[in-house]
Design an enzyme around this catalytic site. Structure first.
Site, PDB file in Angstrom:
ATOM      1  N   ARG A   1      37.835  31.825  38.612  1.00 33.23           N
ATOM      2  CA  ARG A   1      36.963  32.536  37.683  1.00 33.23           C
ATOM      3  C   ARG A   1      37.028  34.057  37.882  1.00 33.23           C
ATOM      4  NH1 ARG A   1      32.604  30.236  35.332  1.00 33.23           N
ATOM      5  NH2 ARG A   1      32.983  28.393  36.586  1.00 33.23           N
ATOM      6  N   THR A   2      36.829  34.490  39.122  1.00 34.08           N
ATOM      7  CA  THR A   2      36.812  35.930  39.416  1.00 34.08           C
ATOM      8  C   THR A   2      38.201  36.546  39.237  1.00 34.08           C
ATOM      9  OG1 THR A   2      35.023  35.569  40.984  1.00 34.08           O
ATOM     10  CG2 THR A   2      36.207  37.637  41.179  1.00 34.08           C
TER      11      THR A   2
ATOM     12  N   HIS B   1      29.600  40.972  46.842  1.00 36.44           N
ATOM     13  CA  HIS B   1      30.402  40.668  45.661  1.00 36.44           C
ATOM     14  C   HIS B   1      29.942  41.619  44.553  1.00 36.44           C
ATOM     15  CE1 HIS B   1      32.824  38.658  42.855  1.00 36.44           C
ATOM     16  NE2 HIS B   1      32.224  37.487  42.762  1.00 36.44           N
TER      17      HIS B   1
ATOM     18  N   LYS C   1      51.195  32.795  57.740  1.00 33.40           N
ATOM     19  CA  LYS C   1      52.139  32.860  58.854  1.00 33.40           C
ATOM     20  C   LYS C   1      51.545  33.621  60.032  1.00 33.40           C
ATOM     21  CE  LYS C   1      56.305  32.760  55.965  1.00 33.40           C
ATOM     22  NZ  LYS C   1      56.267  33.700  54.823  1.00 33.40           N
TER      23      LYS C   1
ATOM     24  N   ARG D   1      39.777  39.220  47.569  1.00 28.90           N
ATOM     25  CA  ARG D   1      38.727  38.275  47.933  1.00 28.90           C
ATOM     26  C   ARG D   1      39.139  37.635  49.247  1.00 28.90           C
ATOM     27  NH1 ARG D   1      34.884  35.589  44.657  1.00 28.90           N
ATOM     28  NH2 ARG D   1      34.023  33.711  45.592  1.00 28.90           N
TER      29      ARG D   1
END
Ligand SMILES: [Zn+2]
Lengths: 153, 305
Positions: B51-52, B129, B80, B101
């Site tokens: 969504r974001t 956020h 890794k 994010r």
């Protein structure tokens, strides 16, 4: 008896530092936190002396050693009432109470396991967000921590 | 150019918030502008959030920018064992802006300290956020015509809900009155109530989600009440249906009331609310696009009118 006790407490130091007025129950925490067990200079550690101000106190004297700012900051976290005496040539040339800086770098571990500072090779940063009673807040994850939650690195 | 990351809504002033709202409004009127022509923007999603990510990538595309990045840490070099610092140092060599994010709290703040280009925090664990907060503010501003002197009623999980905490702090500039409706286990944390006290913001706590509370609200901000948040499952069973909004409960509400929800919803808003003109959560999500266009231009120092 009283006299010899007193003598021990003030035994002369040519050059070095005396940390005075450490609450007795915090004394050995201060010793281990500063890693004084690894120092090769001569050290005198005394505990359970009477103190008018804080009840029972401990004293640490380290010859030929002068504490760095970040070490003083660490002491401030667990014994904020302590005083520092800097001795040169048998004289106290500097005497001051400890004050905690507003920003603490690389001193405290964040108690939030999901904090970036516990997952990257990086220095922790905390802000003192309240002094009485002490509260520090992680610069990264914003988690506040009180005295009893503070783990010193 | 001055590097100006957006990590937390608390980093920006009231004036900057108002400026962002004005810019979002302007982007809503005309979302297609090629102000990012020739710029490359990274979307680094160490934790998936479709969504974001789609909202940010649409914002970049509509502004004419190009995108590189990954949508899941499993496909990135961090799988890794590369440190966040190394990933950010590498990517910031290539791009003009990083939108990230991360599942770890504080990741965006740290990235902003090591990066040579601005960082936009698109969510760092349970922490911050800010683009969600900006789209909430824009939705409130748009539907009420102002952010000043509003009655904001927050419902559901007020303990763990980071969106309500950020919204509370951002709204503190605008003389709100808050009503907190939550079960005991999910009450608004003490630190945010102290924050209200310090800012002279009146707030009222309710255990019951009643029409009396709904009828005085300008904004009804609903959140998910999740089973895993409860230590006492009996308590969950007892309250799980208490904080659900049904259309009939809106009968006596103010004409200007709007119902917001950060989405996705589970069952806290009944489907019969969707057709009520006061239901605003789908438009709210759309406002995210304009709010994010405004944020991208702000951090890059691009002026739009
Ligand atoms: Zn932290």
């Amino acid at each position: 008896m009283t006299n010899s006790k007193k003598e021990l407490a003030v035994a002369a130091l040519e050059n070095g530092t005396v940390i005075d007025r450490i609450p007795s129950e915090q004394l050995f925490k201060v010793v281990s936190m500063l890693r004084l067990d690894t120092i090769t200079d001569s050290i005198t550690i005394g505990n359970n002396f009477g103190s008018k101000k804080i009840g029972k106190k401990g004293i640490i004297k380290v010859a030929d050693y002068f504490f760095k700012d970040e070490e003083i900051n660490k002491i401030a976290l667990i014994a904020p009432q302590a005083t520092i005496n800097v001795i040169r040539d048998y004289k106290v040339v500097e005497k001051y109470s400890i004050t905690l800086h507003d920003k603490l770098c690389g001193i405290i571990r964040c108690n939030n396991p999901k904090c970036i500072s516990n997952n990257e090779p990086m220095e922790t940063v905390f802000h003192v967000t309240r002094r009485e009673p002490l509260e520090v807040t992680c610069h990264y994850c914003n988690r506040p921590m009180e005295s009893h939650e503070i783990e010193i690195l | 150019m001055k590097k100006e990351s957006l990590v937390s809504i608390n980093d920006i002033s009231k004036e900057e918030i108002i400026d962002l709202l004005e810019k979002a409004k302007s982007f809503e009127e005309n979302p297609n502008r090629r102000v990012l022509e020739g710029k490359v923007i990274a979307t680094l999603f160490f934790e998936p959030s479709t969504r974001t990510r789609l909202s940010f990538e649409t914002a970049v595309n509509r502004l004419g920018g190009r995108i590189i990045g990954f949508s899941d840490a499993a496909t990135s070099s961090s799988s890794k064992g590369e440190s966040l610092k190394d990933t950010i140092m590498m990517v910031s060599n290539y791009v003009d802006l990083i939108i990230m994010r991360h599942y770890l709290e504080g990741a965006a703040r740290y990235a902003s300290e090591v990066s040579s280009v601005p960082i936009i925090n698109a969510g760092d664990g349970a922490n911050q956020h800010p683009s969600q907060t900006m789209l909430d503010l824009y939705s409130i501003y748009k539907t009420q015509g102002t952010l000043e002197n509003l009655n904001i009623t927050m419902v559901g999980d007020l303990k763990y809900g980071r969106t309500v905490h950020s919204l509370l702090q951002a709204m503190s500039h605008f003389h709100p009155t808050f009503h907190f409706v939550a079960p005991d286990e999910l009450k608004m944390p003490q630190e945010y109530k102290i924050f209200c006290d310090e800012h002279n913001i009146p707030y009222y706590e309710h255990r019951e989600f009643s029409e009396e509370v709904i009828n005085q609200a300008d904004i009804l901000y609903m959140t998910r009440v999740q089973r895993e948040r409860f230590t006492d499952l009996m308590e969950y069973e007892r309250v799980k249906n208490v904080y659900i909004l049904h259309n009939s409960m809106l009968a006596g509400s103010k004409p200007n009331l709007r119902v917001l929800h950060p989405l996705p919803r589970v069952n806290e808003i009944a489907y019969d609310v969707d057709d009520n003109p006061k239901a605003y959560y789908f438009q709210q999500a759309k406002n995210g696009l304009f709010a994010r266009q405004a944020i991208i231009c702000k951090v890059l120092g691009i002026d739009v009118d």
